[in-house]
Structures are given as structure tokens and as C-alpha cells.
Design an enzyme around this catalytic site. Structure first.
Site, PDB file in Angstrom:
ATOM      1  N   GLY A  68       0.797  -1.388   0.045  1.00 12.69           N
ATOM      2  CA  GLY A  68      -0.048  -0.067  -0.230  1.00 12.69           C
ATOM      3  C   GLY A  68       1.006   0.962  -0.063  1.00 12.69           C
ATOM      4  O   GLY A  68       1.670   1.149   0.345  1.00 12.69           O
ATOM      5  N   GLU A 142       5.954  -5.514   7.421  1.00 10.85           N
ATOM      6  CA  GLU A 142       4.839  -4.442   7.892  1.00 10.85           C
ATOM      7  C   GLU A 142       5.098  -4.079   9.481  1.00 10.85           C
ATOM      8  O   GLU A 142       5.106  -3.189   9.943  1.00 10.85           O
ATOM      9  CB  GLU A 142       2.805  -5.274   7.836  1.00 10.85           C
ATOM     10  N   ASP A 150      -1.124  -7.515   7.247  1.00  9.61           N
ATOM     11  CA  ASP A 150      -2.760  -7.365   7.254  1.00  9.61           C
ATOM     12  C   ASP A 150      -3.246  -7.400   5.791  1.00  9.61           C
ATOM     13  O   ASP A 150      -2.514  -8.198   5.273  1.00  9.61           O
ATOM     14  CB  ASP A 150      -3.642  -5.904   7.308  1.00  9.61           C
TER      15      ASP A 150
END
Length: 361
Positions: A68, A142, A150
Site C-alpha cells: 500500500g 509490516e 494485514d
């Protein structure tokens, strides 16, 4: 040109992530474009299968998706931008759409495949193909930014053999094609030089059937790091708590154990504990249940506390904004994290009837 190129050729739908300068990091618009194409093609009889790739800096392939857009996350928190909430709700909905997609879903995992890139590739159904190459670099990194794996990471990492999922989740270790196959995060391997031809051939059904038959033949997989370390990984990462894992690694005396312990000491202590609890819970959940849990967790990750940044906000600052690589974690030590701190991440901010992912089956 759009950051997602969608086209139908022959009997296939083709999706290309087209943000090469950002290694195809997902934006909210890209998530919406991918979702719209998949929903349209799901009910289109002309489209019998869907193929997905990333655009590299020198042309097609070479990079799939680096995750992301973490710079957007940081800016959105500072600005109170409501699109941050939309991003995660719609991204996780897309992950679930991929998981239940009724048509073959073929993903070309060439180059970088991390974070959100795993979310749009790891969840395909029984007729899907996750194709890696000699250039694949796959990770869920992450914890390096004070977050947790996630995009359904709890669900697919918890289903890796043994305790490989815990190891990959906590360390953020990047793996190549052979280890991706061994970890059941990929289905087959092709040479990167073949990708353009195979991609174009998928417009025809017979070519897809031939590819499936070919990838059913397992290749020789030299250099299997995870397999060679499997006994150690299971022995250390099967322990009950992060503190027990690190203590055992530090007491072992081997170079690998010392290096792994030192790596974990660099991560957010709080988010290491949250990540381990996440995987242990997700092992007993459906993907929809895991994604709802992750949506609760991500809300907590981006809430700024009075007088202090969240671990995720601080991690992104240190890695991607100020780039000092010196995050000030709170608490600073693995041994200082309490069960109450961890449990707070699993309290839902919403009643069940109002949960943003309540519609996932």
C-alpha cells in the site's frame, strides 16, 4: 494513462498495475479500479479467466506490487483524511473478492511482491495460479513499520507449513521463488524471459490449460532456505510469546539465531506481540472473519494517542518520511509489553451490525 489497465482479449481479462515509479504501490483509486474490473468480469460470459501483472520501470513485468501507499497513510493521518478509512475497507473487500472469485485468477508475481501485493495475489481459489520467477522477492514486512501483516496476512501466513508463517510475519524476511513454493504462497514458477509470451497466450483457453498442466510438474528447487531451517523455525517460533521466542534465540548461540533475535529487537515490541496474537487467532478463522478482525486492528494502528504517535505512524515516519531509520517505539522493549496492551487491538470499534466489513460472507 490509468494506474490500472484493464482489457479483454480473446476469452480473458487482463489487468496491469501501471504505477512503476512507485513499484505499483496500491492507491485507493487502483483498488477501486481493480474491484470494478473484477466485478464486471465476474458476470461477463466472454471472460473465462483473469490475469494480473505489474508494470516494471523498463516495461511489462519486473515488479508486481510493493504494497500500500504508506506515504498516503502518513499524510491522511495528519490531515484527518476520511479516505484512509475507505482505503482499508475497500482493500480488504478486494482481498475477499479475489478469494471467492469464480473464475481462474492468474497472477504473475515477478519482482517485488509485498504487503498489499500479497493481498491481491495470495487469496485465489482452487482454479487460480500464483506464478513466481527467479526475480521474485516476496515478503510481509509490516512489522518493520510498526504494523502487522494485514490484507488477510493472518489467514494465509497461519496456513503456511509449521511455524513458517510466524517466522515470516514477525521478521518480515523476504523470500525467493523456491521458498515461496515451499511456504505454499505460490503455485508454480516460470522463467522471467517467458512471461510476455505466456501472458499473451492466456487469451486462448487451450494455452491456459497447457500452462496449468505444465505447472503441476514441481520443479527442482535448489537453495530452499526455509526448508533447511524448518526445524529451527518450528522450535523457536512455536513458542507461546514473543519474549519466549527472543529469549530462546538469544540463548541458542548459533549465528542464525543471534541474527534473527537482533532483527526482532529492531521491530516494534508492541506490534510483534500483536502480530503473533493475530496469527494465532487467525489460524482458527475464515478469511472473512480474519479480515473483519484486521479491520478492527488497523483502526487502532492509525489512531494517534494524546501526546504520542501510534507505532505505525512512528514507523512510517522513520522509514519513509524522515528516513532516519530510528523509530522511537513505545514501549521500547519486548519484555515491557503487557497483555492488556495487546488485547486492546482486538477490541472492535464497531458493533457487529455496523462493522464496515459486515457483508463479507
Amino acid at each position: 494513462m490509468s494506474d490500472v489497465i484493464a482489457e479483454v482479449r480473446g476469452s480473458a481479462g487482463f489487468l496491469t498495475l501501471n504505477r512503476p515509479k512507485a513499484l505499483n504501490a496500491l492507491s485507493l483509486d487502483m483498488i477501486r479500479d481493480l474491484s470494478a474490473a473484477l466485478l464486471e468480469w465476474r458476470d461477463d460470459d466472454r471472460v473465462e479467466r483473469v490475469a494480473v501483472r505489474g508494470m516494471g520501470r523498463d516495461g511489462p513485468f519486473g515488479a508486481f506490487c510493493a504494497g500500500g501507499d504508506i506515504r498516503f497513510f502518513h499524510q491522511a493521518v495528519l490531515a484527518g483524511d476520511p479516505r484512509l478509512e475507505d482505503f482499508f475497507t475497500e482493500e480488504y473487500t478486494l482481498n475477499h473478492l479475489v478469494h471467492g472469485y469464480p473464475k481462474p485468477y492468474i497472477v504473475f508475481l515477478d519482482g517485488i511482491v509485498m504487503g498489499g501485493g500479497m493481498g491481491i495475489s495470495a487469496h485465489g481459489g482452487d482454479t487460480s495460479l500464483r506464478i513466481v520467477t527467479e526475480r521474485t522477492k516476496m515478503a510481509m514486512p509490516e512489522t518493520n513499520i510498526g504494523l502487522f501483516p494485514d490484507v488477510g496476512g493472518g489467514w494465509f501466513l497461519a496456513r503456511c507449513p509449521g511455524r513458517i508463517g510466524e517466522y515470516l510475519a514477525l521478521t518480515g524476511h523476504a523470500i525467493g521463488w523456491a521458498d515461496a513454493l515451499a511456504a505454499r504462497l505460490a503455485d508454480g514458477v516460470l522463467a522471467s524471459a517467458e512471461l510476455a509470451f505466456v501472458w499473451d497466450s492466456l487469451a486462448d483457453a487451450p494455452a491456459f490449460e497447457q500452462l496449468c498442466e505444465r505447472l503441476r510438474q514441481p520443479p527442482a528447487a535448489p537453495g530452499l532456505e526455509l526448508a533447511s531451517r524448518r526445524a529451527e523455525i518450528d522450535r523457536f517460533f512455536g513458542r507461546n510469546t514473543v519474549a519466549e521466542i527472543v529469549a530462546a534465540l538469544e540463548a541458542d548461540g548459533s549465528e542464525w539465531a543471534a541474527h534473527t533475535a537482533a532483527l526482532l529487537r529492531q521491530r516494534s515490541p508492541l506490534m510483534l506481540h500483536v502480530t503473533l496474537e493475530h496469527l494465532r487467532r487467525a489460524r482458527h478463522l475464515t478469511l472473512a472473519q480474519d479480515l473483519r478482525m484486521e479491520r478492527d486492528m488497523i483502526r487502532h494502528c492509525f489512531q494517534l494517542r494524546p501526546g504520542a504517535a501510534s507505532e505505525t505512524f512512528e514507523g512510517i515516519r522513520a522509514l519513509a518520511i524522515d528516513k532516519d531509520h530510528a523509530p522511537k517505539w513505545n514501549p521500547p522493549a519486548i519484555e515491557d509489553v503487557t497483555p492488556e496492551m495487546v488485547r486492546a487491538f482486538f477490541d472492535s470499534p464497531w458493533p457487529a451490525h455496523a462493522h464496515p466489513l459486515r457483508g463479507l460472507a
